[in-house]
Every structure is written in C-alpha cells, then in structure tokens.
Design a protein around this motif. Structure first.
Motif, PDB file in Angstrom:
ATOM      1  N   HIS A 141       0.831  -1.185   0.000  1.00 29.92           N
ATOM      2  CA  HIS A 141       0.000   0.000   0.000  1.00 29.92           C
ATOM      3  C   HIS A 141       0.869   1.239   0.000  1.00 29.92           C
ATOM      4  N   VAL A 142       0.561   2.109  -0.945  1.00 30.19           N
ATOM      5  CA  VAL A 142       1.297   3.375  -1.011  1.00 30.19           C
ATOM      6  C   VAL A 142       0.754   4.268   0.081  1.00 30.19           C
ATOM      7  N   SER A 143       1.650   4.864   0.856  1.00 29.89           N
ATOM      8  CA  SER A 143       1.206   5.665   1.985  1.00 29.89           C
ATOM      9  C   SER A 143       0.826   7.086   1.579  1.00 29.89           C
ATOM     10  N   LYS A 144       1.152   7.500   0.355  1.00 30.54           N
ATOM     11  CA  LYS A 144       0.823   8.843  -0.094  1.00 30.54           C
ATOM     12  C   LYS A 144      -0.567   8.857  -0.721  1.00 30.54           C
ATOM     13  N   LYS A 145      -1.292   9.949  -0.523  1.00 25.80           N
ATOM     14  CA  LYS A 145      -2.615  10.083  -1.131  1.00 25.80           C
ATOM     15  C   LYS A 145      -2.495  10.454  -2.599  1.00 25.80           C
ATOM     16  N   TRP A 146      -1.588  11.359  -2.929  1.00 25.20           N
ATOM     17  CA  TRP A 146      -1.443  11.846  -4.299  1.00 25.20           C
ATOM     18  C   TRP A 146      -0.148  11.344  -4.904  1.00 25.20           C
ATOM     19  N   LEU A 147      -0.254  10.753  -6.101  1.00 23.73           N
ATOM     20  CA  LEU A 147       0.905  10.218  -6.800  1.00 23.73           C
ATOM     21  C   LEU A 147       1.139  11.008  -8.074  1.00 23.73           C
ATOM     22  N   VAL A 189       2.677   6.507 -10.755  1.00 20.50           N
ATOM     23  CA  VAL A 189       1.528   5.756 -11.261  1.00 20.50           C
ATOM     24  C   VAL A 189       1.981   4.766 -12.326  1.00 20.50           C
ATOM     25  N   LYS A 190       2.869   5.205 -13.210  1.00 27.38           N
ATOM     26  CA  LYS A 190       3.375   4.309 -14.253  1.00 27.38           C
ATOM     27  C   LYS A 190       4.081   3.110 -13.641  1.00 27.38           C
ATOM     28  N   LYS A 191       4.853   3.352 -12.608  1.00 26.49           N
ATOM     29  CA  LYS A 191       5.570   2.256 -11.944  1.00 26.49           C
ATOM     30  C   LYS A 191       4.587   1.343 -11.206  1.00 26.49           C
ATOM     31  N   LEU A 192       3.621   1.930 -10.529  1.00 27.42           N
ATOM     32  CA  LEU A 192       2.625   1.168  -9.778  1.00 27.42           C
ATOM     33  C   LEU A 192       1.837   0.241 -10.689  1.00 27.42           C
ATOM     34  N   LEU A 193       1.419   0.752 -11.848  1.00 23.97           N
ATOM     35  CA  LEU A 193       0.592  -0.025 -12.764  1.00 23.97           C
ATOM     36  C   LEU A 193       1.399  -0.768 -13.821  1.00 23.97           C
ATOM     37  N   GLY A 194       2.681  -0.436 -13.933  1.00 21.60           N
ATOM     38  CA  GLY A 194       3.523  -1.081 -14.934  1.00 21.60           C
ATOM     39  C   GLY A 194       3.112  -0.704 -16.351  1.00 21.60           C
ATOM     40  N   ILE A 195       2.845   0.579 -16.558  1.00 20.19           N
ATOM     41  CA  ILE A 195       2.380   1.048 -17.862  1.00 20.19           C
ATOM     42  C   ILE A 195       3.319   2.128 -18.395  1.00 20.19           C
ATOM     43  N   VAL A 206      -1.915  20.611 -11.223  1.00 21.92           N
ATOM     44  CA  VAL A 206      -1.509  21.786 -10.463  1.00 21.92           C
ATOM     45  C   VAL A 206      -0.237  22.297 -11.104  1.00 21.92           C
ATOM     46  N   GLY A 207      -0.329  23.495 -11.686  1.00 15.15           N
ATOM     47  CA  GLY A 207       0.798  23.982 -12.462  1.00 15.15           C
ATOM     48  C   GLY A 207       0.959  23.066 -13.657  1.00 15.15           C
ATOM     49  N   GLY A 208       2.122  22.540 -13.865  1.00 12.56           N
ATOM     50  CA  GLY A 208       2.343  21.607 -14.957  1.00 12.56           C
ATOM     51  C   GLY A 208       2.445  20.171 -14.500  1.00 12.56           C
ATOM     52  N   VAL A 209       2.097  19.914 -13.243  1.00 15.08           N
ATOM     53  CA  VAL A 209       2.264  18.573 -12.677  1.00 15.08           C
ATOM     54  C   VAL A 209       0.907  17.889 -12.543  1.00 15.08           C
ATOM     55  N   LEU A 210       0.840  16.651 -13.007  1.00 14.65           N
ATOM     56  CA  LEU A 210      -0.380  15.860 -12.887  1.00 14.65           C
ATOM     57  C   LEU A 210      -0.303  14.985 -11.641  1.00 14.65           C
ATOM     58  N   TYR A 211      -1.396  14.963 -10.890  1.00 19.21           N
ATOM     59  CA  TYR A 211      -1.485  14.159  -9.677  1.00 19.21           C
ATOM     60  C   TYR A 211      -2.670  13.212  -9.792  1.00 19.21           C
ATOM     61  N   TYR A 212      -2.496  12.016  -9.247  1.00 19.84           N
ATOM     62  CA  TYR A 212      -3.526  10.996  -9.268  1.00 19.84           C
ATOM     63  C   TYR A 212      -3.789  10.553  -7.835  1.00 19.84           C
ATOM     64  N   ASP A 213      -5.061  10.417  -7.487  1.00 16.28           N
ATOM     65  CA  ASP A 213      -5.453   9.960  -6.156  1.00 16.28           C
ATOM     66  C   ASP A 213      -5.283   8.444  -6.092  1.00 16.28           C
ATOM     67  N   TYR A 214      -4.500   7.977  -5.140  1.00 14.40           N
ATOM     68  CA  TYR A 214      -4.228   6.542  -4.999  1.00 14.40           C
ATOM     69  C   TYR A 214      -5.526   5.740  -4.872  1.00 14.40           C
ATOM     70  N   VAL A 271     -10.574   2.222  -9.779  1.00 11.98           N
ATOM     71  CA  VAL A 271     -10.609   1.892 -11.205  1.00 11.98           C
ATOM     72  C   VAL A 271     -10.182   0.443 -11.409  1.00 11.98           C
ATOM     73  N   MET A 272      -9.146   0.011 -10.705  1.00 16.43           N
ATOM     74  CA  MET A 272      -8.674  -1.360 -10.844  1.00 16.43           C
ATOM     75  C   MET A 272      -9.760  -2.360 -10.393  1.00 16.43           C
ATOM     76  N   GLU A 273     -10.416  -2.075  -9.280  1.00  9.87           N
ATOM     77  CA  GLU A 273     -11.460  -2.970  -8.778  1.00  9.87           C
ATOM     78  C   GLU A 273     -12.670  -2.975  -9.711  1.00  9.87           C
ATOM     79  N   LYS A 274     -13.051  -1.791 -10.188  1.00 12.95           N
ATOM     80  CA  LYS A 274     -14.223  -1.669 -11.047  1.00 12.95           C
ATOM     81  C   LYS A 274     -14.032  -2.422 -12.365  1.00 12.95           C
ATOM     82  N   ASN A 275     -12.807  -2.487 -12.844  1.00 18.58           N
ATOM     83  CA  ASN A 275     -12.538  -3.124 -14.121  1.00 18.58           C
ATOM     84  C   ASN A 275     -12.037  -4.561 -13.994  1.00 18.58           C
ATOM     85  N   LYS A 276     -12.143  -5.116 -12.812  1.00 14.23           N
ATOM     86  CA  LYS A 276     -11.710  -6.492 -12.580  1.00 14.23           C
ATOM     87  C   LYS A 276     -12.609  -7.444 -13.361  1.00 14.23           C
TER      88      LYS A 276
END
Length: 92
Positions: A32-38, A43-49, A68-76, A82-87
């Motif tokens: 489990h990633v302890s950070k809320k925002w990745l 994200v690429k490393k987590l999902l292997g994409i 935010v600015g030029g940085v994209l953030y994703y909520d863990y 999304v992973m569970e919904k598409n299982k």
C-alpha cells in the motif's frame, strides 16, 4: 550506580511488544502506497504502464487526475477503485 535486573518475563514482554510493532509496520507497508497523491512516474511504476498508456487513461476518462501547475497528480484511492471496477472474473 544501581544495577537493573532483567528477568525472563521482561524479555518475553519486550519480544511481544517488538513483534507487535514489526507486524504493524509490515501491515502499513504491505504494498500500500502511503501517499494520497501520486505523480505520473509513480503511477506508471505502480501499474507497470508506459507514458502513452497513462495518457490514454487520462484522455478517455478512465483515470481521474488533478493538474496543479504543470504537474499531474492521481489519487491513490481512485486508482485502486478503477482497478477494482474493471476487474474481470472469468468463469470456466
């Protein structure tokens, strides 16, 4: 200078407390990633994409993000939803 005597019971109690602490740490770290925002690289490393796949997931609305600015953030939690919904459950 007073001497402290450590009994077998003291050692057992210490061992129990130490094991409980280690179990707690392992549960908190169990994939489990302890950070809320990745950020995108996380994200690429987590999902292997690839970057392109991540971009496609953003464009088609599969993966929500915040910019935010030029940085994209994703909520863990959103990523996990999304992973569970598409299982897919194959029934053989």
């Amino acid at each position: 200078m007073a001497a402290t005597i450590i009994t077998t019971e003291d050692l057992r109690e210490f061992k129990t407390e130490l094991l409980d602490d280690i179990k707690q740490l392992l549960q908190n770290q169990s994939g489990h990633v302890s950070k809320k925002w990745l950020k995108s690289p996380e994200v690429k490393k987590l999902l292997g994409i690839s970057s392109g796949t991540l971009q496609n997931l953003r464009i088609n609305g599969t993966l929500p993000y915040t910019k935010v600015g030029g940085v994209l953030y994703y909520d863990y939690e959103e990523i996990m939803n999304v992973m569970e919904k598409n299982k897919i459950h194959n029934k053989f």
